[in-house]
Design an enzyme around this catalytic site. Structure first.
Site, PDB file in Angstrom:
ATOM      1  N   GLU A   1       0.847  -1.189   0.000  1.00 46.66           N
ATOM      2  CA  GLU A   1       0.000   0.000   0.000  1.00 46.66           C
ATOM      3  C   GLU A   1       0.889   1.249   0.000  1.00 46.66           C
ATOM      4  OE1 GLU A   1      -2.779   0.422   3.247  1.00 46.66           O
ATOM      5  OE2 GLU A   1      -3.763   2.104   2.262  1.00 46.66           O
TER       6      GLU A   1
ATOM      7  N   MET B   1       0.719  -2.684   8.709  1.00 50.46           N
ATOM      8  CA  MET B   1      -0.003  -2.819   7.446  1.00 50.46           C
ATOM      9  C   MET B   1      -0.931  -4.026   7.492  1.00 50.46           C
ATOM     10  SD  MET B   1      -0.608  -1.725   4.437  1.00 50.46           S
ATOM     11  CE  MET B   1      -1.826  -2.568   3.432  1.00 50.46           C
ATOM     12  N   GLU B   2      -2.161  -3.794   7.020  1.00 43.47           N
ATOM     13  CA  GLU B   2      -3.241  -4.764   7.172  1.00 43.47           C
ATOM     14  C   GLU B   2      -3.332  -5.814   6.072  1.00 43.47           C
ATOM     15  OE1 GLU B   2      -3.687  -1.442   6.402  1.00 43.47           O
ATOM     16  OE2 GLU B   2      -5.344  -1.180   4.992  1.00 43.47           O
TER      17      GLU B   2
ATOM     18  N   GLU C   1      -5.282  -2.740  12.697  1.00 46.08           N
ATOM     19  CA  GLU C   1      -4.982  -3.574  11.516  1.00 46.08           C
ATOM     20  C   GLU C   1      -5.955  -4.746  11.431  1.00 46.08           C
ATOM     21  OE1 GLU C   1      -3.127  -1.994   9.633  1.00 46.08           O
ATOM     22  OE2 GLU C   1      -2.197  -0.700  11.130  1.00 46.08           O
TER      23      GLU C   1
ATOM     24  N   GLU D   1      -9.673   4.305   6.366  1.00 42.96           N
ATOM     25  CA  GLU D   1      -8.815   4.762   7.472  1.00 42.96           C
ATOM     26  C   GLU D   1      -9.602   5.524   8.550  1.00 42.96           C
ATOM     27  OE1 GLU D   1      -6.273   3.377   7.947  1.00 42.96           O
ATOM     28  OE2 GLU D   1      -5.522   2.732   5.985  1.00 42.96           O
TER      29      GLU D   1
END
Ligand code: B3K
Ligand code: ZN
Length: 881
Positions: free
Chosen positions: A131, A273-274, A308, A330
């Protein structure tokens, strides 16, 4: 190989959005992993939009193309061509299969985007960050979030060097290969965008737990870290399980794969980061133990783990149509993690923390040259838009909507949003539509909040008519012009309020002829409106914007006595604290303007009165004893002199400490110190927080006594919160005495990068003349490197944003040094360079001498050749306004 993309490329506009002409239904990726060279084969099943007649264009940057074939036939060079940032391929049809093979160079990747190496080449591991647009650094692909595909990923590597092979999705086979190599395959049944792709390969250890979801799926939870860190993952595992349970209960969301991996790395551009099924974390947001982590860090681990994990639904299952919608995932996910943390800890303290962050980070952004709406209209480099506005203001907008609908209505709305958009790439309109439709309410007026930059000013004025027993509250709003928009429209602003009588009790409210209890919400949706409260027995003191019900700057003509009444009596913990902050601001203004001591006294007296109140939560008291920070104070000035603000704030705290008195501070410190433990329960954390604040205040009236306490506290500290707190007080007030402990800490934590970052940051913050030289000495420490984002942030980021007197030298020397570092950093890691450049936000309001020095440093940097698109965009915005 393609060169670095043009720095001066055209901005991308929301208004130009078009659905993809080509989609990828399935993708098979095959990685042949190596530190210096990795080869990636990709097989894409293509789908064409019959309504569009565009050639097949794929994104790709810095890829070395080894082979390309369409429907099984190698393509001649004439059948494809490199275009800026991509590849154009002739002859593709709906249902065609494109196969490419490319070579990557992970160890040479210092930007930490795409596939890269974390740690030393001999022992480090490989990982990815995609991302927003890292996937195009891995393979040719339509790298945009509205292209969602089914992924199968095979990893091959030397078994001894890369014993652990991980990718997102469910395990789908593994085995041995010739020559000491092995392979592992992962298949993800859920379609997902390319930015959620991830792999990890190397020597890692794990901890494991079994988890059964509310809907009956057995999930293996695995947290991975390098051997020296695996012992510090238990807290994250605990937080993960609590997050999963919470999301089942609060939102009805269950996890949807058989495994959930979390991996810690020390080399990461952001917090975490997910990636689907394989979250990757900056070690700073994952590892925790009492010996090396502070209480704040524990809470951060808890909230980032939750954040996350929650993305699995708000982001992954329902993703964003395009990057302009970033706040859809977000803002919503921050709101979700804030609510989780509020439930796990103290809700009012969490609210204070979140609003403080908003004021410190987002309000200045919204008022400066980088201002942009929560849904920006255009960008040049999307990574520059992971901002406090998109995240924190975005979360406030969701909170307003949730408040408007009430808990049950909001849940109906999110249920509809998730079910209707599952597997889709959605927009903010889709979000508001689902929330509104589920409740029969038109929420479209709230869309205006997403398209308009700037913090609305909300003015409140009250008038009491004793004869008619009527209180009229007049509310009006105004949003100042921003560089991108001169005319602003009025926004719907929900104002939660209560009225207080002189004895500190809440008065019953009658609004529109109805008794509504003691708290009500009125919505201001015009420029100015009157709200009439009837049957009000006395001239009330209003408590407005309770719980910070809208992200606005409230201006209300309170007298200091009225604020003191709210500070003492308001049961809304947030507004109570807020009354104290407003009172502190009055005191600050009085000091600044040389007005009489009354305002200062009111603040000091009110706090001195609360100081020994045993009913008051210790952590809330610590926050009450802390006046607004220097950034917030600077925001209120049209011309900023950071040294003067620092000095005035010091003076204010000095007066508070004097008013409370050294003896009471001393006694309270001793009482709190006597209970020192490393326990993590809320009461122990609160008592550590208060102890630290009391020690800081004591140091202002009795430096020698405080430094004596700090030395003992450092020596005997049961955990990091006490250890670091003591070290900070020593370093600030007693340079001679702090030398030993600083050296002791340096060697004790020589092999613990996270603890060492705190050592760097603590010293980078020390104010005054010697600050720049101190920072340069820190840069000369063998453990300093610009290549590691955490370390660069600990020294340079802390210096620029946490050391106003050191950074804002009148001779501009710090600005020049900082600009040089940004240049060096930009060559290594453009995302970090651009982020660290934003600390100049607000430079135009500096007093003339500093302003000219800052301008010269920025302009000098902007004039250098070969800057990244990231840094170019930030500097351009900074200088144009
Ligand atoms: N979604 C990531 C942030 C990615 C930043 C890219 N520059 C972490 C998060 O917000 O959860
Ligand atoms: Zn996020």
């Amino acid at each position: 190989m393609n060169a670095r993309p043009e720095a001066a490329s055209q901005p991308i506009r929301l208004a130009d959005y078009r659905a993809p002409a080509w989609r990828v239904e399935r993708v098979e990726l095959d990685f042949d992993l190596g530190i210096d060279a990795t080869e990636v084969s990709a097989k894409l099943l293509l789908r064409r939009d019959p309504a569009q007649d565009e050639p097949l264009r794929l994104d790709g940057e810095e890829l070395e193309l080894l082979s390309i074939a369409l429907d099984g036939q190698p393509l001649p060079a004439s059948a494809y061509r490199h275009i800026p940032g991509g590849l154009e391929v002739d002859g593709a049809r709906d249902g065609s299969v494109l196969e490419t093979r490319v070579r990557l160079h992970p160890a040479a990747n210092t930007a930490l985007e795409g596939l890269y190496l974390s740690g030393p080449r001999e022992s480090g591991f490989l990982l990815t960050q995609c991302e927003a647009q890292g996937f195009r650094h891995i393979t040719w692909f339509p790298d945009r979030p509205d292209v969602q595909s089914i992924y199968t990923v095979t990893l091959r590597a030397d078994r001894a060097r890369f014993p652990v092979l991980l990718a997102g999705g469910n395990p789908d086979g593994a085995g041995e290969l010739d020559g000491g190599r092995h392979w592992a395959r992962f298949a993800d049944p859920h379609p997902r965008p390319s930015y959620l792709f991830a792999l990890v390969a190397g020597r890692l250890e794990k901890i494991e737990r079994d988890y059964r979801t509310a809907d009956g799926r057995d999930v293996q939870l695995k947290i991975w870290a390098e051997a020296d860190a695996i012992g510090r993952c238990d807290y994250a595992m605990d937080a993960l399980q609590r997050s999963m349970r919470w999301d089942e209960q609060a939102y009805g969301r269950n996890y949807d794969l058989d495994v959930f991996h979390v991996v810690a790395t020390h080399d990461f551009n952001m917090g975490a980061m997910e990636n689907k099924g394989l979250n990757i974390f900056n070690a700073k947001c994952l590892l925790a133990d009492p010996d090396s982590s502070t209480d704040d860090e524990y809470r951060r681990v808890e909230s980032v783990i939750a954040h996350e994990y929650f993305h699995n639904w708000s982001g992954n299952r329902v993703t964003c149509r395009d990057w302009f919608q970033l706040s859809l995932k977000e803002g919503f996910t921050v709101f979700r993690d804030q609510s989780f943390s509020a439930d796990m800890n103290s809700a009012p303290l969490k609210r204070i923390e979140d609003v403080s962050l908003l004021r410190r980070a987002q309000f200045p952004e919204d008022a400066g040259p980088l201002a942009h709406p929560v849904r920006p209209a255009e960008y040049s480099e999307i990574n520059n838009f992971y901002t406090a506005t998109v995240y924190e203001k975005g979360a406030e907008l969701v909170r307003m909507l949730a408040g408007r609908l009430g808990a049950a209505g909001f849940r109906r709305g999110t249920d509809l949003y998730f079910s209707r958009n599952d597997g889709r790439a959605a927009t903010l309109e889709d979000f508001l539509a689902a929330l509104g439709e589920a409740n029969g309410i038109d929420l479209t007026p709230y869309l205006a909040w997403y398209g308009q930059a700037g913090t609305p000013r909300l003015k409140a004025r009250g008038a009491y008519d004793a004869a008619r027993r009527e209180y009229v509250l007049t509310l009006s709003q105004h949003t100042p012009a921003s560089h991108d928009q001169s005319r602003k429209q009025p926004l719907p602003i929900p104002v939660k309020l209560a009225l207080f009588g002189a004895d500190g009790r809440m008065l019953p409210l009658h609004l529109d002829g109805q008794a509504v209890g003691t708290e009500a919400v009125v919505v201001l949706d015009e420029t100015e409106q009157d709200f009439v409260f009837r049957d009000v027995a006395e001239h009330p003191v209003p408590s407005l914007l309770r719980g910070f019900s809208a992200p606005v700057a409230l201006e209300c003509d309170y007298t200091p006595a009225e604020l003191a009444l709210l500070l003492t009596h308001d049961p809304d913990g947030f507004n109570r604290w807020e009354a104290g902050q407003q009172l502190a601001l009055r005191a600050y203004d009085a000091l600044r303007d040389g007005a009489g001591p009354r305002a200062v006294d009111t603040w000091c007296d009110a706090l001195a009165g609360l100081f020994d109140d045993a009913r008051l939560d210790a952590a809330l008291l610590a926050d009450l004893l802390t006046p607004p920070g220097e950034i917030e104070l600077a925001e209120r000035e049209s011309t900023v002199d950071p040294a003067r603000i620092h000095a005035l704030r010091q003076q204010l705290q000095q007066q508070l400490a004097t008013r409370i008195g050294g003896a009471r501070l001393e006694a309270r410190y001793r009482a709190l110190a006597a209970q020192a433990t490393a326990a993590l329960d809320a009461a122990s954390q609160a008592s550590r927080r208060l102890k630290q604040r009391v020690l800081q205040l004591l140091a202002l009236v009795d430096p020698a006594g405080a430094s004596e306490h700090a030395a003992v506290q450092y020596r005997d500290a049961p955990g990091m919160t006490d250890r670091l707190g003591a070290l900070a007080v020593l370093a600030l007030h007693d340079a001679t005495r702090s030398a030993g402990p600083l050296a002791h800490y340096r060697s004790r934590y020589a092999n613990d990068p996270l603890a060492l970052d705190k050592w760097f940051a603590l010293q980078a913050q020390l104010p005054g003349e010697g600050a720049l030289a101190r920072v340069q000495a820190l840069e000369a420490d063998p453990a300093f490197t610009l290549k590691n984002p955490n370390r660069a942030r600990a020294v340079l980021g802390t210096f620029a944003s946490g050391n106003p007197t050191g950074f804002h030298r009148t001779d501009g020397a710090s600005y020049r040094m900082y600009a040089e570092r940004l240049l060096a950093l930009d060559a290594l890691n453009p995302q970090i360079a651009a982020r660290l450049a934003t600390v100049f936000n607000g430079w135009q309001r500096l007093e003339p001498q500093r302003r000219e020095a800052a301008r010269a440093a920025l302009a000098g940097l902007a004039g250098r050749d070969g800057l990244s698109r990231n840094l170019t965009e930030i500097l351009g915005n900074m200088l144009k306004a």
